[in-house]
Design an enzyme around this catalytic site. Structure first.
Site, PDB file in Angstrom:
ATOM      1  N   SER A   1       4.624 -10.728  -8.455  1.00  0.00           N
ATOM      2  CA  SER A   1       4.635  -9.591  -7.473  1.00  0.00           C
ATOM      3  C   SER A   1       4.509  -8.335  -8.420  1.00  0.00           C
ATOM      4  O   SER A   1       3.295  -8.107  -8.661  1.00  0.00           O
ATOM      5  CB  SER A   1       6.041  -9.781  -6.867  1.00  0.00           C
ATOM      6  OG  SER A   1       6.082  -9.418  -5.578  1.00  0.00           O
TER       7      SER A   1
ATOM      8  N   LYS B   1       0.946  -7.382 -10.420  1.00  0.00           N
ATOM      9  CA  LYS B   1       0.292  -6.163 -10.444  1.00  0.00           C
ATOM     10  C   LYS B   1       0.189  -5.673 -11.760  1.00  0.00           C
ATOM     11  O   LYS B   1      -0.853  -5.316 -12.316  1.00  0.00           O
ATOM     12  CB  LYS B   1       0.777  -4.819  -9.428  1.00  0.00           C
ATOM     13  CG  LYS B   1       1.271  -5.440  -8.137  1.00  0.00           C
ATOM     14  CD  LYS B   1       1.726  -4.368  -7.441  1.00  0.00           C
ATOM     15  CE  LYS B   1       2.839  -4.723  -6.258  1.00  0.00           C
ATOM     16  NZ  LYS B   1       2.539  -5.394  -5.226  1.00  0.00           N
TER      17      LYS B   1
ATOM     18  N   TRP C   1       2.575 -11.128   3.652  1.00  0.00           N
ATOM     19  CA  TRP C   1       2.684  -9.896   2.977  1.00  0.00           C
ATOM     20  C   TRP C   1       1.963  -9.295   1.929  1.00  0.00           C
ATOM     21  O   TRP C   1       1.330  -8.362   1.905  1.00  0.00           O
ATOM     22  CB  TRP C   1       4.415  -9.377   2.610  1.00  0.00           C
ATOM     23  CG  TRP C   1       4.706  -8.151   2.383  1.00  0.00           C
ATOM     24  CD1 TRP C   1       5.160  -7.886   1.105  1.00  0.00           C
ATOM     25  CD2 TRP C   1       4.705  -6.943   2.850  1.00  0.00           C
ATOM     26  NE1 TRP C   1       5.569  -6.577   0.956  1.00  0.00           N
ATOM     27  CE2 TRP C   1       5.248  -5.962   2.421  1.00  0.00           C
ATOM     28  CE3 TRP C   1       4.316  -6.494   4.358  1.00  0.00           C
ATOM     29  CZ2 TRP C   1       5.297  -4.749   2.611  1.00  0.00           C
ATOM     30  CZ3 TRP C   1       4.388  -5.090   4.925  1.00  0.00           C
ATOM     31  CH2 TRP C   1       5.018  -4.357   4.062  1.00  0.00           C
TER      32      TRP C   1
ATOM     33  N   HIS D   1       7.404 -16.708  -1.148  1.00  0.00           N
ATOM     34  CA  HIS D   1       7.186 -15.601  -2.313  1.00  0.00           C
ATOM     35  C   HIS D   1       8.251 -15.923  -3.531  1.00  0.00           C
ATOM     36  O   HIS D   1       9.226 -15.776  -3.433  1.00  0.00           O
ATOM     37  CB  HIS D   1       7.435 -14.204  -1.653  1.00  0.00           C
ATOM     38  CG  HIS D   1       7.050 -13.182  -2.550  1.00  0.00           C
ATOM     39  ND1 HIS D   1       5.753 -12.856  -3.133  1.00  0.00           N
ATOM     40  CD2 HIS D   1       7.866 -12.121  -3.259  1.00  0.00           C
ATOM     41  CE1 HIS D   1       5.830 -11.820  -3.971  1.00  0.00           C
ATOM     42  NE2 HIS D   1       7.093 -11.407  -3.868  1.00  0.00           N
TER      43      HIS D   1
HETATM   44  C1  GTR Z   1       7.697  -5.949  -2.280  1.00  0.00           C
HETATM   45  C2  GTR Z   1       6.537  -5.209  -2.433  1.00  0.00           C
HETATM   46  C3  GTR Z   1       5.524  -6.130  -3.019  1.00  0.00           C
HETATM   47  C4  GTR Z   1       5.979  -6.758  -4.140  1.00  0.00           C
HETATM   48  C5  GTR Z   1       7.299  -7.181  -3.922  1.00  0.00           C
HETATM   49  C6  GTR Z   1       8.285  -7.740  -5.237  1.00  0.00           C
HETATM   50  O1  GTR Z   1       8.834  -5.383  -1.670  1.00  0.00           O
HETATM   51  O2  GTR Z   1       6.507  -4.609  -0.851  1.00  0.00           O
HETATM   52  O3  GTR Z   1       4.523  -5.239  -3.217  1.00  0.00           O
HETATM   53  O4  GTR Z   1       5.677  -6.208  -5.274  1.00  0.00           O
HETATM   54  O5  GTR Z   1       8.237  -6.375  -3.684  1.00  0.00           O
HETATM   55  O6  GTR Z   1       7.546  -7.306  -6.353  1.00  0.00           O
HETATM   56  O7  GTR Z   1       8.673  -8.696  -5.262  1.00  0.00           O
END
Ligand code: GTR
Length: 421
Positions: A259, A263, A350, A401
């Site tokens: 996540s 990145k 998402w 996720h």
């Molecule tokens: C979310 C965000 C995502 C992702 C995620 C995470 O809230 O919108 O871009 O990075 O967090 O890191 O778990």
């Protein structure tokens, strides 16, 4: 239960198909599609965001291999001399920001060692990486397990941990699939982890604390580095340490993140070519997902929710993705010719699994400058089926996720061929 011989053949046929990598058989196999139930649920709970493929705006990606002066890059040497650097600069200027040039020193201290960790399967080393500048210091706590049975320097997985210590217990009393250290060790890799928060806090503090507090000087500029770039910088400091540790083959280190950590892993691999492999797990917007698709999380939303992650210039592209001089296929291309693994989860719309696959697919021309056989199908693979082509790999796992053992096993199946043949 009685089974007809025809259905037995079907069962065996299916088993054989499931054991083959996706590119080994016909493209007619059903590609992954988001379930209608997930699309309906998410579009009801987040009506301001798009979850419908048919509502993705028409877009044209910035050309990957056309240099700013209009010439087309034809080979790896032209890519390395001109285009790769142009793209890297575009990302520094427009997305993640520039690392300051403030001088600093670093030192490493082994603060704990246990040669009998994991019931003798590994040696635990806990290393403090201290960064000092202008009489101020910051410590990155690196936890490292090295397989005991190795008789030469081993390849390593470095996780940028964006969660909490419950995932990275050095005593292994608490275990988590997020960092399955025992399984990584069993497959002959060193397992290393550091917490992103050691490098920079994950909240907007006007860049007063963490490594920003140490290295930033003068007035902040629109292209000054954000927190993702700071975490990526932290991964590079761990790499500096690996270069000094004779147990680690520093030419074979994979950087992994989930996540926001995914990145970060991509940016770490772009900025620091010492990483031999990058794993971007469900990195979504600002990671592997194409921004121009505006599917799920958008540039506007990520800037509003996490104003500290990117450089200020990135805000220019909020609701204005079309004019952004880059898109994420170009970020993925910066990993070439090293190994790149992108993966997604089926419920995580998402993070736009399809947009992430398309970014990977559109990054291939850079990898093909080095190896023409870097090919994956244009269509997404089915659920839970790894697709590989040369140095790139992708899968979409069923479920939410997260980063699970199932994902790690696929990463290691791929890296076995590349880092650990
Ligand atoms: C979310 C965000 C995502 C992702 C995620 C995470 O809230 O919108 O871009 O990075 O967090 O890191 O778990």
């Amino acid at each position: 239960m009685k089974m007809k011989s025809g259905s037995l053949i079907n069962v065996f046929g299916t088993l054989i198909l499931l054991s083959l990598p996706f590119n080994a058989f016909s493209q007619n196999v059903q590609s992954w599609q988001p379930s209608k139930e997930t699309v309906d649920r998410l579009s009801k709970s987040q009506p301001d965001f798009n979850y419908f493929e048919e509502k993705v705006p028409a877009y044209t990606l910035p050309p990957l291999l056309t240099a700013l002066n209009g010439t087309i890059v034809k080979n790896a040497s032209e890519w390395e001399k001109t285009r790769r650097n142009e793209i890297l600069e575009l990302f520094r200027e427009n997305v993640y920001g520039r690392v300051p040039t403030t001088p600093y020193t670093k030192s490493y201290k082994l603060v704990r060692e246990d040669k009998n960790a994991m019931d003798g399967a590994a040696t635990l080393k806990m290393v403090d990486i201290t960064i000092t500048s202008d009489n101020k210091s910051l410590v990155i706590h690196l936890t490292l397990f090295v397989p005991t049975k190795a008789n030469k320097p081993v390849p390593a997985y470095l996780l940028i941990d964006n969660r909490g210590p419950e995932n990275t217990d050095p005593d292994r009393k608490v275990k988590s699939e997020f960092w399955p250290a025992e399984e990584i060790i069993a497959r002959g890799y060193a397992a290393a982890v550091f917490s992103n928060k050691d490098v920079d806090p994950d909240n907007f503090d006007d860049f007063r604390n963490g490594i920003h507090g140490l290295l930033d000087k003068g007035v902040r500029q629109p292209n000054s580095w954000g927190t993702l770039a700071a975490w990526a910088w932290g991964a590079s400091r761990c790499m500096d340490y690996f270069e000094t540790d004779k147990d680690i083959n520093s030419k074979k280190v994979a950087v992994v993140g989930h996540s926001r950590g995914g990145k970060t892993a991509l940016w770490a691999g772009a900025e620091d070519q010492r990483f031999a492999m990058v794993v971007s797990n469900e990195s979504g917007c600002g990671g592997a997902a194409l921004a121009r698709r505006r599917f799920g999380e958008t540039v506007a939303r990520i800037n509003a929710a996490f104003p500290h992650w990117f450089c200020t210039n990135y805000k220019k592209w909020a609701n204005n993705e079309k004019l952004m001089p880059v898109d994420m296929h170009m970020l993925l291309a910066l990993v070439a010719p090293r190994a790149l693994y992108v993966d997604c989860a089926s419920d995580d719309l998402w993070g736009d699994p399809k947009g992430s696959y398309l970014a990977l697919y559109n990054s291939l021309p850079a990898f093909q400058l080095y190896d023409k056989n870097t090919i994956i199908p244009e269509k997404m693979p089915p659920l839970n089926r790894q697709v590989t082509g040369g140095k790139v790999a992708y899968h979409i796992r069923d479920g939410a996720h997260n980063m699970l053992l199932k994902d790690w096993n696929w990463f290691m199946d791929f890296s076995d061929k590349i880092l650990h043949p």
